[in-house]
Scaffold this motif. Structure first.
Motif, PDB file in Angstrom:
ATOM      1  N   GLU A  32       0.734  -1.214  -0.185  1.00 32.71           N
ATOM      2  CA  GLU A  32       0.007  -0.069  -0.003  1.00 32.71           C
ATOM      3  C   GLU A  32       0.977   1.152  -0.096  1.00 32.71           C
ATOM      4  OE1 GLU A  32      -3.306   0.167   2.763  1.00 32.71           O
ATOM      5  OE2 GLU A  32      -3.610  -2.211   2.633  1.00 32.71           O
ATOM      6  N   LEU A  33       2.270   1.266   0.399  1.00 31.37           N
ATOM      7  CA  LEU A  33       2.986   2.278   0.741  1.00 31.37           C
ATOM      8  C   LEU A  33       3.890   2.215  -0.329  1.00 31.37           C
ATOM      9  CD1 LEU A  33       2.672   3.173   4.560  1.00 31.37           C
ATOM     10  CD2 LEU A  33       1.310   4.115   2.547  1.00 31.37           C
ATOM     11  N   GLY A  34       4.059   1.366  -1.215  1.00 35.50           N
ATOM     12  CA  GLY A  34       5.263   1.379  -2.015  1.00 35.50           C
ATOM     13  C   GLY A  34       6.579   0.964  -1.692  1.00 35.50           C
ATOM     14  N   GLY A  35       6.466   0.120  -0.367  1.00 29.84           N
ATOM     15  CA  GLY A  35       7.643  -0.033   0.319  1.00 29.84           C
ATOM     16  C   GLY A  35       8.628  -1.136  -0.306  1.00 29.84           C
ATOM     17  N   THR A  36       9.962  -1.070   0.284  1.00 34.19           N
ATOM     18  CA  THR A  36      10.825  -2.023  -0.399  1.00 34.19           C
ATOM     19  C   THR A  36      11.470  -3.051   0.862  1.00 34.19           C
ATOM     20  OG1 THR A  36      12.809  -0.651  -0.049  1.00 34.19           O
ATOM     21  CG2 THR A  36      11.571  -0.578  -2.284  1.00 34.19           C
ATOM     22  N   ILE A  37      10.681  -3.066   1.649  1.00 31.02           N
ATOM     23  CA  ILE A  37      11.037  -3.951   2.749  1.00 31.02           C
ATOM     24  C   ILE A  37      11.319  -5.435   2.510  1.00 31.02           C
ATOM     25  CG2 ILE A  37      10.547  -4.763   5.317  1.00 31.02           C
ATOM     26  CD1 ILE A  37       8.397  -2.318   5.341  1.00 31.02           C
ATOM     27  N   PHE A  76      15.676   0.448   3.662  1.00 30.85           N
ATOM     28  CA  PHE A  76      14.737   0.125   2.671  1.00 30.85           C
ATOM     29  C   PHE A  76      13.919   1.782   2.727  1.00 30.85           C
ATOM     30  CE2 PHE A  76      13.559  -1.303   6.941  1.00 30.85           C
ATOM     31  CZ  PHE A  76      12.533  -0.450   7.362  1.00 30.85           C
ATOM     32  N   THR A  77      12.847   1.553   1.842  1.00 34.99           N
ATOM     33  CA  THR A  77      12.268   2.839   1.764  1.00 34.99           C
ATOM     34  C   THR A  77      10.756   2.494   1.735  1.00 34.99           C
ATOM     35  OG1 THR A  77      11.871   2.718  -0.854  1.00 34.99           O
ATOM     36  CG2 THR A  77      13.668   3.848  -0.070  1.00 34.99           C
ATOM     37  N   VAL A  78      10.133   3.307   2.416  1.00 38.10           N
ATOM     38  CA  VAL A  78       8.473   3.368   2.586  1.00 38.10           C
ATOM     39  C   VAL A  78       7.994   4.662   2.202  1.00 38.10           C
ATOM     40  CG1 VAL A  78       6.739   2.765   4.265  1.00 38.10           C
ATOM     41  CG2 VAL A  78       8.752   1.449   4.148  1.00 38.10           C
ATOM     42  N   ASP A  79       7.036   4.639   1.414  1.00 38.72           N
ATOM     43  CA  ASP A  79       6.304   5.881   0.855  1.00 38.72           C
ATOM     44  C   ASP A  79       7.273   7.036   0.494  1.00 38.72           C
ATOM     45  OD1 ASP A  79       3.875   7.139   0.525  1.00 38.72           O
ATOM     46  OD2 ASP A  79       4.260   8.056   2.502  1.00 38.72           O
ATOM     47  N   GLY A  80       8.534   6.524  -0.207  1.00 44.30           N
ATOM     48  CA  GLY A  80       9.310   7.631  -0.497  1.00 44.30           C
ATOM     49  C   GLY A  80      10.324   7.953   0.477  1.00 44.30           C
ATOM     50  N   ARG A  81      10.452   7.553   1.568  1.00 45.46           N
ATOM     51  CA  ARG A  81      11.296   7.920   2.732  1.00 45.46           C
ATOM     52  C   ARG A  81      12.379   6.696   2.905  1.00 45.46           C
ATOM     53  NH1 ARG A  81       8.282  11.361   7.079  1.00 45.46           N
ATOM     54  NH2 ARG A  81       6.800  12.612   5.522  1.00 45.46           N
ATOM     55  N   GLY A  82      13.558   6.979   3.155  1.00 45.33           N
ATOM     56  CA  GLY A  82      14.468   6.075   3.550  1.00 45.33           C
ATOM     57  C   GLY A  82      14.628   5.675   5.026  1.00 45.33           C
ATOM     58  N   TYR A  83      14.710   4.160   5.497  1.00 45.15           N
ATOM     59  CA  TYR A  83      15.090   3.678   6.648  1.00 45.15           C
ATOM     60  C   TYR A  83      16.337   2.930   6.817  1.00 45.15           C
ATOM     61  CZ  TYR A  83      10.291   5.848   7.165  1.00 45.15           C
ATOM     62  OH  TYR A  83       9.080   6.721   7.036  1.00 45.15           O
ATOM     63  N   ALA A  84      16.683   2.896   8.221  1.00 46.77           N
ATOM     64  CA  ALA A  84      17.889   1.519   7.987  1.00 46.77           C
ATOM     65  C   ALA A  84      17.601   1.031   9.540  1.00 46.77           C
ATOM     66  CB  ALA A  84      19.014   2.413   8.321  1.00 46.77           C
ATOM     67  N   MET A  85      17.773  -0.230   9.489  1.00 44.04           N
ATOM     68  CA  MET A  85      17.521  -1.315  10.630  1.00 44.04           C
ATOM     69  C   MET A  85      18.943  -1.825  11.050  1.00 44.04           C
ATOM     70  SD  MET A  85      13.683  -2.292  10.801  1.00 44.04           S
ATOM     71  CE  MET A  85      13.989  -3.110  12.553  1.00 44.04           C
ATOM     72  N   ALA A  86      19.280  -2.157  11.884  1.00 43.77           N
ATOM     73  CA  ALA A  86      20.372  -2.881  12.362  1.00 43.77           C
ATOM     74  C   ALA A  86      20.046  -4.602  12.612  1.00 43.77           C
ATOM     75  CB  ALA A  86      21.585  -2.358  13.292  1.00 43.77           C
ATOM     76  N   LYS A  87      21.083  -5.494  12.470  1.00 39.50           N
ATOM     77  CA  LYS A  87      20.842  -6.670  12.784  1.00 39.50           C
ATOM     78  C   LYS A  87      20.373  -6.736  14.502  1.00 39.50           C
ATOM     79  CE  LYS A  87      22.671 -11.522  13.239  1.00 39.50           C
ATOM     80  NZ  LYS A  87      23.863 -12.175  12.913  1.00 39.50           N
ATOM     81  N   GLY A  88      19.212  -7.462  14.528  1.00 39.52           N
ATOM     82  CA  GLY A  88      18.622  -7.630  15.903  1.00 39.52           C
ATOM     83  C   GLY A  88      17.666  -6.531  16.554  1.00 39.52           C
ATOM     84  N   GLU A  89      17.679  -5.257  15.631  1.00 39.19           N
ATOM     85  CA  GLU A  89      16.612  -4.377  16.090  1.00 39.19           C
ATOM     86  C   GLU A  89      15.202  -4.823  15.747  1.00 39.19           C
ATOM     87  OE1 GLU A  89      15.967   0.444  14.777  1.00 39.19           O
ATOM     88  OE2 GLU A  89      17.548  -0.781  13.833  1.00 39.19           O
ATOM     89  N   THR A  90      14.341  -4.406  16.179  1.00 38.27           N
ATOM     90  CA  THR A  90      12.874  -4.695  16.151  1.00 38.27           C
ATOM     91  C   THR A  90      11.834  -3.717  15.887  1.00 38.27           C
ATOM     92  OG1 THR A  90      12.057  -4.608  18.415  1.00 38.27           O
ATOM     93  CG2 THR A  90      13.501  -6.465  17.740  1.00 38.27           C
ATOM     94  N   ILE A  91      10.825  -3.878  15.235  1.00 36.12           N
ATOM     95  CA  ILE A  91       9.559  -3.207  15.084  1.00 36.12           C
ATOM     96  C   ILE A  91       8.681  -3.888  16.195  1.00 36.12           C
ATOM     97  CG2 ILE A  91       7.494  -2.469  13.588  1.00 36.12           C
ATOM     98  CD1 ILE A  91       9.683  -2.850  11.180  1.00 36.12           C
ATOM     99  N   HIS A  92       8.246  -3.082  17.012  1.00 37.73           N
ATOM    100  CA  HIS A  92       7.200  -3.409  17.935  1.00 37.73           C
ATOM    101  C   HIS A  92       5.923  -3.301  17.421  1.00 37.73           C
ATOM    102  CE1 HIS A  92       5.868  -3.287  22.500  1.00 37.73           C
ATOM    103  NE2 HIS A  92       5.282  -4.071  21.830  1.00 37.73           N
ATOM    104  N   SER A  93       5.178  -4.488  17.287  1.00 39.85           N
ATOM    105  CA  SER A  93       3.744  -4.785  16.416  1.00 39.85           C
ATOM    106  C   SER A  93       2.691  -4.815  17.227  1.00 39.85           C
ATOM    107  CB  SER A  93       4.122  -5.712  15.404  1.00 39.85           C
ATOM    108  OG  SER A  93       4.530  -7.139  15.655  1.00 39.85           O
ATOM    109  N   GLU A  94       2.773  -5.492  18.364  1.00 43.14           N
ATOM    110  CA  GLU A  94       1.592  -5.848  19.107  1.00 43.14           C
ATOM    111  C   GLU A  94       1.924  -5.880  20.585  1.00 43.14           C
ATOM    112  OE1 GLU A  94      -2.406  -8.318  18.641  1.00 43.14           O
ATOM    113  OE2 GLU A  94      -0.633  -9.437  18.979  1.00 43.14           O
ATOM    114  N   ASN A  95       0.783  -5.320  21.467  1.00 47.87           N
ATOM    115  CA  ASN A  95       0.997  -5.794  22.833  1.00 47.87           C
ATOM    116  C   ASN A  95      -0.435  -6.618  23.020  1.00 47.87           C
ATOM    117  OD1 ASN A  95       3.220  -4.293  23.789  1.00 47.87           O
ATOM    118  ND2 ASN A  95       2.048  -2.406  23.666  1.00 47.87           N
ATOM    119  N   SER A  96      -0.321  -7.442  23.981  1.00 50.58           N
ATOM    120  CA  SER A  96      -1.508  -8.254  24.531  1.00 50.58           C
ATOM    121  C   SER A  96      -1.480  -8.308  26.105  1.00 50.58           C
ATOM    122  CB  SER A  96      -1.701  -9.607  24.043  1.00 50.58           C
ATOM    123  OG  SER A  96      -2.737 -10.248  24.275  1.00 50.58           O
TER     124      SER A  96
END
Length: 328
Positions: free
Chosen positions: A229-234, A264-284
């Motif tokens: 949906e956001l033209g990402g290259t993840i 990678f890019t998302v919606d025309g913006r660049g982002y970087a992640m290092a090995k072991g870094e996370t995206i927190h996607s949910e709490n329960s």
């Protein structure tokens, strides 16, 4: 009567992308601890995967809640009364809804869900099963302000918030949501809400990290959605799913873990992640009885009945709208 009409309360840009989705992804990927709200799991693919999760032997909440609705239907009907408009928050495929509708003889049903495709399918299925029931689907993000259909304005209302979805929110956000729906549903309204209890860590972890990998696919689909949906290259193949128990906050956390350094890019913006870094996607979050009751009271609801399942521990709580009082 069936599906009377569908309301759409999603704000989209000229390309049809949800404005809130774009804003949350941009903001979330820019944080030091990257995080994206769990509500964005639920595109059509994510919603279908979640339905698969609910059928897994390790995922107990759906079975427990269904069992409670089945065993205590008559008791719930007596406590709720007939003739209310049932407003379901985050209805999904509404698999548990027929049990409630059969028990309480409602005057109308209003499913509110962010996934329009699932909303339409579930509303059509319920219309076929309950041909005399007026159904007013609302495509909306129930965490934001929602305008209910005018046709139910004069009816007493029952909010139905199953699945322990309240646990996806930190306490402050959960209280804000409960207060918002207290105002939306109005004086004299009731709320039937599912709450997952604190239990053995191994049971909790299996429920959110199943051996078949369905929950992992559900988590990774969030990245697929961003790309679609956001033209990402993840590079989705370079992420893994992680579910861990945080005892300090009494919650399961789901993360998407980078297996290597990447850009990678998302919606025309660049982002970087290092090995072991996370995206927190949910709490329960999980709640003991006192914690859950305190949360409801802070949100403008007074608990009046609780139906508990023992193994594994899960509860349905019926609460009534607390009367607003003017300051002395």
């Amino acid at each position: 009567m069936g599906v009377v009409r569908q309301l759409r309360q999603i704000s989209a840009d000229d390309t049809g992308i949800d404005i809130g989705f774009r804003a949350d992804v941009r903001a979330g990927l820019s944080q030091r601890q990257k995080a994206i709200p769990a509500r964005w799991f639920y595109d059509a693919t994510g919603s279908a995967l979640f339905e698969d999760i609910t059928a897994l032997p390790e995922y107990y909440p759906t079975r427990s809640e269904t069992d409670l609705l089945t065993r205590h239907a008559a008791d719930m009907a007596a406590a709720i009364g007939a003739g209310r408009a049932v407003v379901e928050l985050g209805s999904g495929s509404s698999t548990k809804t027929p049990l409630l509708l059969q028990a309480i003889a409602p005057a109308a049903y209003v499913p509110v869900d962010i996934s329009g495709d699932f909303l339409r399918a579930s509303a059509d299925a319920l219309a076929a099963r309950f041909p005399g029931l007026p159904i007013y689907p609302v495509e909306a993000d129930f965490t934001q302000a929602v305008d209910l259909p005018r046709e139910i304005g004069a009816l007493p209302k029952l909010g139905f918030f199953p699945g322990s979805t309240i646990g996806n929110m930190v306490a402050r956000t959960a209280v804000d949501l409960l207060r918002g729906w207290r105002a939306t549903l109005g004086d004299g309204s009731l709320l039937l809400i599912g709450v997952d209890r604190i239990k053995d860590v191994a049971v909790l972890t299996r429920a959110y990290d199943d051996p078949a990998g369905v929950t992992a696919a559900f988590n990774l689909n969030l990245l697929e959605r961003i790309n679609r949906e956001l033209g990402g290259t993840i590079p989705v193949e370079n992420f893994t799913h992680r579910a861990v128990w945080d005892d300090t906050h009494a919650r399961i956390e789901m993360h998407l873990v980078a297996a290597c350094d990447m850009d990678f890019t998302v919606d025309g913006r660049g982002y970087a992640m290092a090995k072991g870094e996370t995206i927190h996607s949910e709490n329960s979050h999980k709640y003991g009885p006192r914690d859950a009751n305190l949360l409801l009271r802070a949100g403008g609801w007074t608990p009046v009945r609780t139906w508990d399942d023992v193994d594994p521990a899960f509860a349905l709580i019926l609460a009534q709208a607390t009367e607003f009082r003017s300051a002395p």
